[in-house]
Write a protein that holds these residues in place. Structure first.
Motif, PDB file in Angstrom:
ATOM      1  N   GLY A   1      58.738 -56.417  31.835  1.00 41.66           N
ATOM      2  CA  GLY A   1      59.782 -56.686  32.821  1.00 41.66           C
ATOM      3  C   GLY A   1      60.898 -55.520  32.932  1.00 41.66           C
ATOM      4  O   GLY A   1      61.475 -55.333  33.951  1.00 41.66           O
ATOM      5  N   VAL A   2      61.379 -55.422  31.235  1.00 43.59           N
ATOM      6  CA  VAL A   2      62.264 -54.608  30.993  1.00 43.59           C
ATOM      7  C   VAL A   2      61.772 -52.906  31.801  1.00 43.59           C
ATOM      8  O   VAL A   2      62.855 -52.019  32.083  1.00 43.59           O
ATOM      9  CB  VAL A   2      62.349 -54.327  29.661  1.00 43.59           C
ATOM     10  CG1 VAL A   2      61.050 -54.026  29.020  1.00 43.59           C
ATOM     11  CG2 VAL A   2      64.026 -53.381  29.568  1.00 43.59           C
ATOM     12  N   LEU A   3      60.944 -53.034  32.218  1.00 45.23           N
ATOM     13  CA  LEU A   3      59.688 -51.637  32.511  1.00 45.23           C
ATOM     14  C   LEU A   3      60.725 -51.479  34.110  1.00 45.23           C
ATOM     15  O   LEU A   3      60.678 -50.211  34.225  1.00 45.23           O
ATOM     16  CB  LEU A   3      58.813 -51.279  32.566  1.00 45.23           C
ATOM     17  CG  LEU A   3      57.915 -51.320  30.653  1.00 45.23           C
ATOM     18  CD1 LEU A   3      56.613 -50.984  30.190  1.00 45.23           C
ATOM     19  CD2 LEU A   3      58.457 -50.015  30.241  1.00 45.23           C
ATOM     20  N   PHE A   4      60.782 -52.435  34.473  1.00 44.20           N
ATOM     21  CA  PHE A   4      61.482 -52.687  36.291  1.00 44.20           C
ATOM     22  C   PHE A   4      61.922 -52.321  35.892  1.00 44.20           C
ATOM     23  O   PHE A   4      63.213 -52.208  37.678  1.00 44.20           O
ATOM     24  CB  PHE A   4      60.864 -53.862  36.936  1.00 44.20           C
ATOM     25  CG  PHE A   4      59.200 -54.266  37.101  1.00 44.20           C
ATOM     26  CD1 PHE A   4      58.440 -53.851  37.556  1.00 44.20           C
ATOM     27  CD2 PHE A   4      58.833 -54.985  35.856  1.00 44.20           C
ATOM     28  CE1 PHE A   4      56.946 -54.019  38.071  1.00 44.20           C
ATOM     29  CE2 PHE A   4      57.246 -55.123  36.170  1.00 44.20           C
ATOM     30  CZ  PHE A   4      56.508 -54.830  37.090  1.00 44.20           C
ATOM     31  N   VAL A   5      63.296 -52.109  35.251  1.00 41.33           N
ATOM     32  CA  VAL A   5      64.626 -51.778  34.773  1.00 41.33           C
ATOM     33  C   VAL A   5      64.714 -50.486  35.965  1.00 41.33           C
ATOM     34  O   VAL A   5      66.320 -50.044  36.184  1.00 41.33           O
ATOM     35  CB  VAL A   5      65.454 -52.168  34.260  1.00 41.33           C
ATOM     36  CG1 VAL A   5      66.879 -51.643  33.821  1.00 41.33           C
ATOM     37  CG2 VAL A   5      65.511 -53.719  34.395  1.00 41.33           C
TER      38      VAL A   5
ATOM     39  N   TRP B   1      70.862 -41.670  31.656  1.00 41.74           N
ATOM     40  CA  TRP B   1      70.188 -41.575  30.713  1.00 41.74           C
ATOM     41  C   TRP B   1      69.928 -42.378  29.304  1.00 41.74           C
ATOM     42  O   TRP B   1      68.778 -42.221  28.756  1.00 41.74           O
ATOM     43  CB  TRP B   1      70.280 -39.910  29.956  1.00 41.74           C
ATOM     44  CG  TRP B   1      70.897 -39.237  31.038  1.00 41.74           C
ATOM     45  CD1 TRP B   1      72.167 -38.809  31.078  1.00 41.74           C
ATOM     46  CD2 TRP B   1      70.078 -38.847  31.541  1.00 41.74           C
ATOM     47  NE1 TRP B   1      72.072 -38.430  32.354  1.00 41.74           N
ATOM     48  CE2 TRP B   1      70.720 -37.673  32.651  1.00 41.74           C
ATOM     49  CE3 TRP B   1      68.401 -38.279  31.538  1.00 41.74           C
ATOM     50  CZ2 TRP B   1      70.326 -36.729  34.010  1.00 41.74           C
ATOM     51  CZ3 TRP B   1      67.768 -37.863  32.972  1.00 41.74           C
ATOM     52  CH2 TRP B   1      68.168 -36.810  33.530  1.00 41.74           C
ATOM     53  N   ALA B   2      70.632 -43.541  29.550  1.00 46.33           N
ATOM     54  CA  ALA B   2      69.937 -44.173  28.211  1.00 46.33           C
ATOM     55  C   ALA B   2      69.099 -45.534  29.335  1.00 46.33           C
ATOM     56  O   ALA B   2      68.283 -45.875  27.719  1.00 46.33           O
ATOM     57  CB  ALA B   2      71.262 -45.888  28.557  1.00 46.33           C
ATOM     58  N   ALA B   3      68.707 -45.664  30.111  1.00 46.77           N
ATOM     59  CA  ALA B   3      66.989 -45.540  30.380  1.00 46.77           C
ATOM     60  C   ALA B   3      65.704 -44.329  30.099  1.00 46.77           C
ATOM     61  O   ALA B   3      64.606 -45.144  30.986  1.00 46.77           O
ATOM     62  CB  ALA B   3      67.360 -46.056  31.972  1.00 46.77           C
ATOM     63  N   GLY B   4      65.983 -43.710  30.300  1.00 49.57           N
ATOM     64  CA  GLY B   4      65.452 -42.776  29.242  1.00 49.57           C
ATOM     65  C   GLY B   4      64.423 -43.189  28.049  1.00 49.57           C
ATOM     66  O   GLY B   4      63.408 -42.183  27.703  1.00 49.57           O
ATOM     67  N   VAL B   5      64.352 -44.235  28.029  1.00 51.52           N
ATOM     68  CA  VAL B   5      63.474 -44.647  26.232  1.00 51.52           C
ATOM     69  C   VAL B   5      62.716 -45.588  27.440  1.00 51.52           C
ATOM     70  O   VAL B   5      61.228 -45.917  26.428  1.00 51.52           O
ATOM     71  CB  VAL B   5      64.126 -45.386  25.561  1.00 51.52           C
ATOM     72  CG1 VAL B   5      65.563 -45.060  24.703  1.00 51.52           C
ATOM     73  CG2 VAL B   5      65.054 -46.845  26.944  1.00 51.52           C
ATOM     74  N   LEU B   6      62.816 -45.310  28.516  1.00 51.07           N
ATOM     75  CA  LEU B   6      61.355 -46.255  28.802  1.00 51.07           C
ATOM     76  C   LEU B   6      60.811 -45.335  29.909  1.00 51.07           C
ATOM     77  O   LEU B   6      61.683 -44.745  31.081  1.00 51.07           O
ATOM     78  CB  LEU B   6      62.699 -46.806  30.322  1.00 51.07           C
ATOM     79  CG  LEU B   6      63.062 -48.679  29.714  1.00 51.07           C
ATOM     80  CD1 LEU B   6      63.643 -49.168  30.542  1.00 51.07           C
ATOM     81  CD2 LEU B   6      62.415 -49.382  28.641  1.00 51.07           C
ATOM     82  N   PRO B   7      59.779 -45.530  30.061  1.00 48.54           N
ATOM     83  CA  PRO B   7      58.728 -44.428  30.619  1.00 48.54           C
ATOM     84  C   PRO B   7      58.544 -43.967  32.331  1.00 48.54           C
ATOM     85  O   PRO B   7      58.755 -43.472  32.549  1.00 48.54           O
ATOM     86  CB  PRO B   7      56.969 -44.773  30.132  1.00 48.54           C
ATOM     87  CG  PRO B   7      57.918 -45.441  29.324  1.00 48.54           C
ATOM     88  CD  PRO B   7      58.841 -46.503  28.910  1.00 48.54           C
ATOM     89  N   THR B   8      58.984 -45.733  32.657  1.00 44.46           N
ATOM     90  CA  THR B   8      58.895 -45.029  33.898  1.00 44.46           C
ATOM     91  C   THR B   8      59.892 -44.277  34.622  1.00 44.46           C
ATOM     92  O   THR B   8      59.680 -44.417  35.384  1.00 44.46           O
ATOM     93  CB  THR B   8      59.154 -46.968  34.184  1.00 44.46           C
ATOM     94  OG1 THR B   8      59.710 -47.422  33.315  1.00 44.46           O
ATOM     95  CG2 THR B   8      57.359 -47.417  34.301  1.00 44.46           C
TER      96      THR B   8
END
Length: 242
Positions: A173-177, A191-198
């Motif tokens: 579910g973290v991918l929905f962030v 850019w911290a969310a850049g580790v998530l491919p989404t």
């Protein structure tokens, strides 16, 4: 080989219809599109009347959330099918069929990509939202579609059975962030969310038709990032002996 793949497709369809969890994973993107089309205008009237906020002004966020949710839900579906076949020791049988282990893996990885693209296009129609032009739409849809096999592979690699797969699906579910961060967060912290491919797919969608250079930057980073993760997960799955 094609006949074997068709038989597996029919078997998957029967299994999805019988299992409420799998069926909901298949229908969830279409239900979300209906909510955007019918529910958001209604909620917008209430929100604007009571708290002075227009939900329709955030349509790009709603569509980006729908587009990212579509491959993730399909990836969960394929991941559960993969784990069920492992639990029933079907993989050993499939390895000696004309399809073979490589053919089976290709089928399991390509089918959610195709389904994701089809469901995403249907999502635009059901939601009643105009899609970007083809030049900007197809790279985004390709990147998003790669997330379906990514999630399926994650479940195959890190879950030993369907129970562990269910727990992993909740953690996913973290991918929905990513859509939330990509749309609402500005400055370096996003850019911290850049580790998530989404994150890269959503940023590219939000930039489509707005900033050409920025759009292609997100595409240029996002697609290789997805491809790298796919290669690493396929290697881990093979090493695991699945």
């Amino acid at each position: 080989m094609m006949r074997m793949a068709m038989r597996m497709s029919l078997g998957d369809a029967r299994q999805v219809v019988r299992d409420p969890v799998l069926l909901m994973s298949m229908l969830a993107p279409l239900l979300m599109a209906l909510v955007i089309r019918l529910g958001v205008p209604f909620a917008d009237g209430l929100a604007e009347e009571r708290i002075g906020i227009s939900l329709l002004g955030h349509e790009p966020f709603l569509i980006s959330f729908l587009l990212s949710a579509t491959p993730l839900m399909l990836g969960l579906l394929i991941g559960f099918l993969l784990l069920e076949e492992r639990d029933e020791e079907m993989l050993a049988y499939l390895a000696i069929t004309p399809l073979g282990k490589i053919g089976y893996l290709c089928y399991r990885l390509i089918s959610p990509v195709l389904l994701s693209v089809i469901f995403s296009l249907i999502g635009f129609l059901v939601a009643g939202v105009e899609a970007p032009d083809a030049l900007h739409l197809w790279p985004v849809l390709l990147m998003l579609a790669l997330e379906a096999p990514l999630l399926a592979l994650m479940m195959g690699v890190f879950a030993g059975n369907k129970v562990e797969g269910l727990a992993l699906s909740k953690a996913a579910g973290v991918l929905f962030v990513a859509p939330v961060v990509a749309y609402f967060v500005t400055g370096p912290w996003q850019w911290a969310a850049g580790v998530l491919p989404t994150f890269w797919a959503v940023k590219a969608f939000l930039a489509s038709g707005v900033g050409e250079s920025v759009y292609w930057l997100y595409i240029g980073v996002g697609i290789p990032f997805h491809a790298l993760l796919l290669v690493l997960l396929v290697k881990k799955l093979n090493a695991k002996g699945s």
